[in-house]
Enzyme design. Structure first.
Site: not given
Ligand code: SF4
Length: 481
Positions: A25, A52, A126-127, A260, A266, A307, A369-370, A406, A460
């Protein structure tokens, strides 16, 4: 814990790039007498559209009542000039959404506007709330009714539950109950309130516009509407803007920050600045660091647009290898794009990216790429550029391998769909069909942030989740008042 999105029939999953994580979002709010707040929010949401694309909404208050309009689709599809003309007021909150919890339908679109004992409230979130199961079951067992399937509605119900308190006190209590990632904007008849979770997972920044104020997920939206960025909303901070001016309070003591890191890799627009770092500059540094970690013997550095473009430039700068745009992106593919049938499947990727034979033929290329989530799109891109005559192709990624899902507001796919969670680098290399595959190291990535390297969520990549994740049936771990 994260519910997989059930998409509406008009937005088939094939129309999305399933090979990239998806942001959930974007939020935008404005307070200012004499400002055309509905239009300003419309343009702010336009600038946040990358966060979004499934639904959009704006709530406006004129001091007496809160008007809402929301719908499925992109910002310009949801709002007409006539619609905006009818939304008079001096406070507005807007939202663009891609669903990771709750299905993709209008009832889940935000802002969520509701009446409670103290008046009307609109909420844009958002979240992802990580203890949503606990909260939902406790609230439901004591009489709360849920109209949507979003986790955001849990916050709405909590605010209503605390209606004996002022809204500021109720929000403070919510922050104690709610775990996880949330940047929130709340509109009432008289105020605009911004809240950021104590870890600061999702970005949120504050700007000034004339005598008024603007709050947005990213600073690019402030730039778009001509606002001047004042600062980021601090993790754990609540900012209240009303006719008395602007003030700040904290319900919780600061925790370790966990911004994050994927925002920088990205999601965020490169022209945004968040939590002290310019996104474009960070991406360029990622490319430079890749060049230091993996010095390649190739003729050209080619980005996967858009990206990989900034990191590819960084790689080229650091290595001295020429940068070329060997893949041309079609920028006019929207959500109504009809996925080709089985027979014409490859046209889908070719329609989006066309390799330029006169640049690629006979060359050894480093593709940048990312990130790599499933690997399916990368395989198609590599096949295309091989068909365009490249001699050798290496793939460099400006992120470490994504091995975990995530739970904080990004759809990275289920763990079983994450190719790096189940295959070795060599196996992925063979699957994609490249001569070499290189990931930016986590240490190299964090090193870009210098002394602030511990201020990020990297779950992640390493599975170290800063906030515990609850599952269905976990009810009863905490007590509502
Ligand atoms: Fe960001 Fe990865 Fe943490 Fe999710 S798990 S908040 S995508 S760094």
């Amino acid at each position: 814990m994260k519910a997989r999105a059930v998409r509406s029939p008009e937005i088939a999953p094939e129309e999305k790039d399933l090979d990239k994580p998806r942001e959930e979002c974007g939020i935008f709010g404005v307070y200012g007498r004499g400002l055309d707040v509905a239009r300003i929010t419309y343009y702010g949401l336009y600038a946040l559209q990358h966060r979004g694309q499934e639904s959009a909404g704006i709530a406006v208050s004129d001091g007496r009542r809160v008007l809402l309009h929301k719908g499925m689709g992109l910002v310009p599809e949801v709002f007409s000039r006539e619609k905006l003309d009818r939304m008079d007021g001096h406070i507005a909150v807007g939202h663009v959404r891609y669903s990771t919890t709750g299905s993709s339908q209008t009832i889940n679109a935000q802002p969520l506007v509701f009446r409670y004992a103290r008046g009307t409230i609109g909420l844009a979130h958002n979240g992802n709330i990580t203890n949503v199961w606990d909260l939902r079951s406790q609230l439901a067992s004591t009489g709360s009714v849920f109209q949507s399937t979003t986790d955001s509605e849990v916050i709405v119900n909590l605010i209503a539950r605390y209606s004996r308190n002022t809204l500021e006190e109720a929000l403070a209590k919510c922050m104690i109950d709610v775990k996880g990632a949330y940047s929130l904007l709340v509109i009432t008849e008289e105020s605009l309130i911004a809240v950021r979770d104590p870890y600061g997972f999702r970005p949120l920044c504050l700007g000034s516009l004339g005598d008024g104020y603007v709050v947005a997920s990213e600073s690019c939206a402030l730039d778009t509407v001509g606002a001047k960025k004042l600062r980021d909303v601090e993790p754990g901070e609540t900012v209240i803007i009303d006719q008395q001016g602007i003030r700040s309070m904290r319900a919780l003591s600061p925790r370790r920050k966990a911004h994050c890191i994927f925002e920088y890799i990205y999601f965020a627009r490169p022209d945004s600045e968040m939590d002290g770092f310019q996104v474009n500059r960070v991406r360029r540094e990622m490319g430079k660091q890749l060049a230091r970690e993996y010095p390649a013997d190739v003729d050209l550095v080619i980005p996967v647009p858009d990206s990989g473009t900034t990191a590819a430039r960084g790689y080229a700068e650091e290595s001295g290898i020429p940068f070329e745009e060997g893949l041309m992106k079609n920028r006019y593919i929207g959500r109504t794009f009809i996925q080709p049938s089985q027979d014409t499947r490859d046209m889908g990727v070719k329609l989006k990216l066309n390799p330029m034979r006169h640049i690629l033929e006979g060359k050894r290329v480093l593709l940048v790429d990312d990130s790599l989530v499933r690997g399916t799109t990368s395989s198609k891109i590599v096949r295309m550029i091989r068909e365009a005559g490249v001699k050798e192709v290496y793939l460099c990624l400006s992120s470490p391998p994504v091995i975990k899902s995530c739970y904080y507001g990004i759809d990275t796919s289920n763990e079983d769909e994450l190719v790096a969670a189940h295959m070795t680098v060599g196996q992925i290399q063979s699957m994609i069909g490249v001569d070499g595959l290189y990931y930016l190291s986590l240490d190299g990535l964090l090193g870009i942030f210098g002394e602030y390297r511990d201020n990020f969520c990297t779950a992640c990549f390493d599975g170290k989740y800063p906030v515990e994740i609850s599952k269905p049936g976990d009810a009863g771990k905490f007590a509502l008042e």
